[in-house]
Write a protein that holds these residues in place. Structure first.
Motif, PDB file in Angstrom:
ATOM      1  N   ASN A   1       0.797  -1.226   0.000  1.00 10.71           N
ATOM      2  CA  ASN A   1       0.000   0.000   0.000  1.00 10.71           C
ATOM      3  C   ASN A   1       0.833   1.281   0.000  1.00 10.71           C
ATOM      4  O   ASN A   1       0.271   2.374   0.086  1.00 10.71           O
ATOM      5  CB  ASN A   1      -0.938   0.016   1.214  1.00 10.71           C
ATOM      6  N   THR A   2       2.155   1.152  -0.073  1.00  8.67           N
ATOM      7  CA  THR A   2       2.984   2.362   0.008  1.00  8.67           C
ATOM      8  C   THR A   2       2.977   3.151  -1.293  1.00  8.67           C
ATOM      9  O   THR A   2       3.384   4.308  -1.314  1.00  8.67           O
ATOM     10  CB  THR A   2       4.442   2.006   0.366  1.00  8.67           C
ATOM     11  N   TRP A   3       2.547   2.522  -2.387  1.00  2.34           N
ATOM     12  CA  TRP A   3       2.506   3.206  -3.680  1.00  2.34           C
ATOM     13  C   TRP A   3       1.164   2.965  -4.343  1.00  2.34           C
ATOM     14  O   TRP A   3       0.567   1.894  -4.222  1.00  2.34           O
ATOM     15  CB  TRP A   3       3.617   2.703  -4.614  1.00  2.34           C
TER      16      TRP A   3
ATOM     17  N   ARG B   1      -0.170  -2.497   5.521  1.00  8.55           N
ATOM     18  CA  ARG B   1       0.660  -2.351   4.327  1.00  8.55           C
ATOM     19  C   ARG B   1       0.285  -3.378   3.270  1.00  8.55           C
ATOM     20  O   ARG B   1       0.424  -3.149   2.073  1.00  8.55           O
ATOM     21  CB  ARG B   1       2.134  -2.499   4.712  1.00  8.55           C
TER      22      ARG B   1
END
Length: 301
Positions: free
Chosen positions: A82-84, A186
């Motif tokens: 989920n960071t990008w 994440r």
């Protein structure tokens, strides 16, 4: 579309190159009617550092490039989680969620590149488990103490139970997966050497299992209720990728029929390379640092 429910597509015939059935031919017909060769994995999408690792595994370990590249792509995406995200337009935001299945006959070399790709995430999970066990030991010790004992040892009056951090999920039940997604915002990767161990359990205990995975692919928010303990879980940004392998003869059973009609099959990228001989041993040793470089990349991501 065939009425008997076989895996089929009105625009493409059932050819090995499409990852559908086991045949000698590797050609398929495009919309223009021209016959083209089955495309191999486009290694140019990777930066040079990753391309070098994939090519080294081919040269020194006889790994199939398509299997290795597909596995690396999925694991890299899961490490990002989920960071990008990518915004195509207002309201249309996508994250790197990938459902991948490697298709090939037994002993054709599917498992080794898959294991090699996932190894850094599993190593990280092993480290997380050691930390979790220590935190749980502290929590249990605190739980057994009275308020006076906690005060005497300068411990807080309230303490939350530790959450198990992980990147990889191997338990295929939806309940276990939802718990992992809650504890790991994440995101997680479902890793199944044989994808059938995941698909065959669908709807066995819960008639909506398949529907959850249809929604998870889009990363859309959803709620889940655990009747066993009356717990309600809301996942605002669920991230779950899937990778595993299967045999050509199982594709119709696993991805045909209803699963083709409801879009479930279309969500899976099927990697089915033409393999004319089984991989053999290589006496040449792998250069030092190749696999360590893959682990370094994943840890950095």
């Amino acid at each position: 579309m065939k009425a008997n429910g076989y895996y089929n597509h009105p625009r493409f015939p059932l050819e090995a190159g499409c990852g559908l059935i086991e045949e000698d031919s590797i050609a398929f017909t495009s919309d223009s009617g021209k016959t083209t060769e089955t495309p191999s994995f486009p290694l140019e999408i990777f930066p040079k550092a990753i391309r070098d690792i994939i090519e080294a595994l081919e040269e020194y370990e006889n790994y199939n490039v398509d299997f290795t590249a597909a596995s690396f792509l999925t694991v890299f995406a899961a490490a990002m989680g989920n960071t990008w995200s990518v915004r195509f337009m207002t309201g249309w935001i996508s994250r790197p969620i990938i459902y991948m299945v490697l298709v090939g006959s037994p002993s054709c070399g599917k498992t080794p590149p898959l294991q090699q790709a996932v190894a850094p995430l599993l190593k990280l999970d092993g480290e997380y488990d050691m930390t979790y066990c220590k935190e749980m030991e502290t929590y249990r010790r605190w739980e057994r103490m009275s308020a006076k004992q906690r005060e005497r040892h300068s411990l807080p009056e309230e303490m939350k139970m530790p959450k198990r951090k992980c990147h990889v999920v191997v338990d295929s039940t939806v309940e276990a997966l939802i718990g992992a997604l809650r504890d790991n915002p994440r995101g997680v990767l479902i890793y199944k050497d044989e994808i059938d161990s995941l698909l065959s359990n669908f709807n066995r205990y819960n008639g909506s299992d398949e529907g959850y995975f249809l929604s998870l692919f889009s990363g859309t928010p959803f709620k889940y209720s655990r009747k066993s303990n009356n717990e309600h879980i809301f996942l605002a940004n669920p991230y779950c990728s899937i990778i595993g392998s299967t045999q050509p003869g199982r594709l119709d059973e696993q991805f045909g029929g209803k699963r083709m009609m409801n879009g479930f099959s279309s969500r899976f990228l099927k990697v089915y390379p033409e393999i004319d001989k089984m991989p053999s041993w290589n006496d040449t040793a792998m250069p030092d640092g190749v696999l360590e470089e893959w682990e370094r990349i994943i840890r950095k991501v």
